[in-house]
Design a protein around this motif. Structure first.
Motif, mmCIF file in Angstrom:
data_model
loop_
_atom_site.group_PDB
_atom_site.id
_atom_site.type_symbol
_atom_site.label_atom_id
_atom_site.label_comp_id
_atom_site.label_asym_id
_atom_site.label_seq_id
_atom_site.Cartn_x
_atom_site.Cartn_y
_atom_site.Cartn_z
ATOM 1 N N PRO A 5 0.820 -1.217 0.000
ATOM 2 C CA PRO A 5 0.000 0.000 0.000
ATOM 3 C C PRO A 5 0.854 1.267 0.000
ATOM 4 O O PRO A 5 1.918 1.313 0.625
ATOM 5 N N THR A 6 0.379 2.259 -0.701
ATOM 6 C CA THR A 6 1.054 3.551 -0.735
ATOM 7 C C THR A 6 0.729 4.369 0.509
ATOM 8 O O THR A 6 1.575 5.090 1.030
ATOM 9 N N ASP A 7 -0.514 4.264 0.981
ATOM 10 C CA ASP A 7 -0.951 5.002 2.162
ATOM 11 C C ASP A 7 -0.952 4.085 3.377
ATOM 12 O O ASP A 7 -1.474 2.962 3.319
ATOM 13 N N ILE A 8 -0.381 4.574 4.463
ATOM 14 C CA ILE A 8 -0.294 3.810 5.715
ATOM 15 C C ILE A 8 -0.699 4.710 6.870
ATOM 16 O O ILE A 8 -0.291 5.879 6.924
ATOM 17 N N VAL A 9 -1.499 4.175 7.771
ATOM 18 C CA VAL A 9 -1.808 4.868 9.022
ATOM 19 C C VAL A 9 -1.158 4.082 10.150
ATOM 20 O O VAL A 9 -1.494 2.917 10.381
ATOM 21 N N ALA A 10 -0.198 4.717 10.823
ATOM 22 C CA ALA A 10 0.473 4.104 11.969
ATOM 23 C C ALA A 10 -0.166 4.622 13.247
ATOM 24 O O ALA A 10 -0.414 5.827 13.378
ATOM 25 N N ILE A 11 -0.430 3.733 14.186
ATOM 26 C CA ILE A 11 -1.152 4.087 15.415
ATOM 27 C C ILE A 11 -0.316 3.674 16.621
ATOM 28 O O ILE A 11 0.199 2.557 16.690
ATOM 29 N N GLY A 220 -1.890 8.893 15.994
ATOM 30 C CA GLY A 220 -1.336 8.155 14.868
ATOM 31 C C GLY A 220 -0.902 9.118 13.786
ATOM 32 O O GLY A 220 -0.925 10.343 13.960
ATOM 33 N N ALA A 221 -0.492 8.555 12.657
ATOM 34 C CA ALA A 221 -0.053 9.384 11.534
ATOM 35 C C ALA A 221 -0.436 8.706 10.226
ATOM 36 O O ALA A 221 -0.227 7.499 10.066
ATOM 37 N N TRP A 222 -0.997 9.494 9.321
ATOM 38 C CA TRP A 222 -1.288 9.030 7.963
ATOM 39 C C TRP A 222 -0.128 9.491 7.097
ATOM 40 O O TRP A 222 0.182 10.676 7.038
ATOM 41 N N LEU A 223 0.516 8.547 6.445
ATOM 42 C CA LEU A 223 1.645 8.916 5.587
ATOM 43 C C LEU A 223 1.494 8.274 4.223
ATOM 44 O O LEU A 223 0.800 7.273 4.065
ATOM 45 N N ASN A 224 2.159 8.894 3.267
ATOM 46 C CA ASN A 224 2.177 8.368 1.902
ATOM 47 C C ASN A 224 3.609 7.994 1.563
ATOM 48 O O ASN A 224 4.512 8.843 1.643
ATOM 49 N N VAL A 225 3.814 6.743 1.236
ATOM 50 C CA VAL A 225 5.162 6.239 1.003
ATOM 51 C C VAL A 225 5.797 6.888 -0.214
ATOM 52 O O VAL A 225 7.008 7.150 -0.231
ATOM 53 N N ASP A 226 5.010 7.181 -1.235
ATOM 54 C CA ASP A 226 5.555 7.749 -2.466
ATOM 55 C C ASP A 226 5.950 9.209 -2.307
ATOM 56 O O ASP A 226 7.033 9.624 -2.718
ATOM 57 N N GLY A 228 6.042 10.929 0.709
ATOM 58 C CA GLY A 228 6.665 11.233 1.986
ATOM 59 C C GLY A 228 5.835 12.139 2.878
ATOM 60 O O GLY A 228 6.302 12.574 3.926
ATOM 61 N N SER A 229 4.600 12.413 2.483
ATOM 62 C CA SER A 229 3.756 13.304 3.272
ATOM 63 C C SER A 229 3.342 12.640 4.584
ATOM 64 O O SER A 229 3.181 11.425 4.652
ATOM 65 N N ILE A 230 3.176 13.465 5.631
ATOM 66 C CA ILE A 230 2.809 12.979 6.964
ATOM 67 C C ILE A 230 1.729 13.882 7.537
ATOM 68 O O ILE A 230 1.882 15.110 7.565
ATOM 69 N N GLY A 254 16.892 20.689 12.503
ATOM 70 C CA GLY A 254 15.533 20.806 11.978
ATOM 71 C C GLY A 254 14.741 19.554 12.335
ATOM 72 O O GLY A 254 15.146 18.756 13.186
ATOM 73 N N THR A 255 13.585 19.381 11.666
ATOM 74 C CA THR A 255 12.794 18.177 11.864
ATOM 75 C C THR A 255 12.491 17.549 10.515
ATOM 76 O O THR A 255 12.716 18.151 9.458
ATOM 77 N N ALA A 256 11.932 16.356 10.553
ATOM 78 C CA ALA A 256 11.600 15.639 9.322
ATOM 79 C C ALA A 256 10.487 16.317 8.544
ATOM 80 O O ALA A 256 10.234 15.959 7.394
ATOM 81 N N LEU A 257 9.809 17.290 9.159
ATOM 82 C CA LEU A 257 8.760 18.030 8.460
ATOM 83 C C LEU A 257 9.270 19.318 7.841
ATOM 84 O O LEU A 257 8.516 20.019 7.155
ATOM 85 N N ASP A 258 10.522 19.669 8.078
ATOM 86 C CA ASP A 258 11.069 20.925 7.548
ATOM 87 C C ASP A 258 11.548 20.744 6.120
ATOM 88 O O ASP A 258 11.944 19.652 5.713
#
Length: 258
Positions: A5-11, A220-226, A228-230, A254-258
């Motif tokens: 899956p391209t989209d993953i929700v980690a909880i 949790g976090a919804w991310l897209n593997v392709d 890299g969005s979080i 910085g952070t992974a969102l920067d």
């Protein structure tokens, strides 16, 4: 073979709060319909202990694995305790420690009388819920997808992510949490509750345990593997799922969102 899956929700850590997990997943279904995407669900361990419904949480996990392609249940330290109990691998000292750390609540959720012997409780659970034992027996300790790594506790920063000690993935704390420096993957994990009541992101990790069993907040976090969005998400006992800004912990890189 179906594609990953391209989209993953980690909880993060559920700890027997089955109602809160259901609320979170219902919210994910609504978001999925809006986005036109069907995410896999990754439960980052510690499904059991402390909360009142570990059995129900395991039932939800079984349903996720059956009905949502690509979903994963990762092994947490409390899950490992429970698994070792079911396998009769705990010493007397370990058994009483586990019971004191939430194992008693887990056995109660399975209908085991408080005065039941460990042998009786073990036999009851294995006879009536063999699929729960199977889930824990087959739970991985680390999963890599794209630039993301999924574990319960964390990783040993001194070793490649493809060569981690399973014990570290399930139990590690300070050597991982205190490590400053970018890694080959962004590590999504639970295990260490975040004191601000929301996820924390650094240059190398996204910490998703917000102490659901104590705070009533499951994150949790919804991310897209392709791409890299979080997107960080949270549900609580009194509030439906919503986006939540993570605490950005900038340690000079910085952070992974920067």
């Amino acid at each position: 073979m179906p594609s990953e899956p391209t989209d993953i929700v980690a909880i993060g850590d559920v700890h027997g709060k089955s109602g809160l997990l259901t609320r979170f997943l219902d919210g994910i279904d609504r978001i999925a319909e809006e986005r036109g995407a069907t995410p896999a669900i990754f439960l980052l361990g510690d499904l059991v202990d402390r909360g009142e419904d570990s059995r129900g949480t395991m039932d939800i996990a079984a349903k996720l694995l059956s009905e949502r392609p690509g979903s994963q249940v990762l092994l947490g330290n409390h899950d490992e305790w429970f698994l070792r109990f079911l396998r009769d691998e705990l010493s007397d000292a370990e058994l009483w420690n586990w019971l004191d750390q939430g194992g008693a609540e887990t056995l109660s959720s399975y209908g085991c009388p408080s005065d039941a012997s460990p042998q009786t409780a073990r036999a009851l659970i294995k006879a009536s819920w063999p699929h729960h034992l199977s889930i824990l027996s087959h739970a991985p300790t680390i999963v890599l997808r794209g630039r993301f790594a999924f574990v319960h506790a964390g990783i040993d920063p001194g070793r490649p992510l493809t060569d981690q000690d399973p014990h570290d993935c399930v139990w590690i704390r300070a050597p991982f949490m205190n490590h400053v420096g970018r890694l080959s993957h962004l590590v999504l994990h639970g295990h260490t509750p975040q004191k601000r009541g929301r996820p924390t992101i650094t240059e190398n990790r996204l910490s998703l345990d917000t102490g659901a069993v104590f705070t009533g907040r499951l994150s949790g976090a919804w991310l897209n593997v392709d791409t890299g969005s979080i997107t960080c998400l949270q549900a609580s006992d009194g509030e439906a799922i919503h986006e939540i800004a993570p605490h950005r912990l900038d340690r000079g890189l910085g952070t992974a969102l920067d």
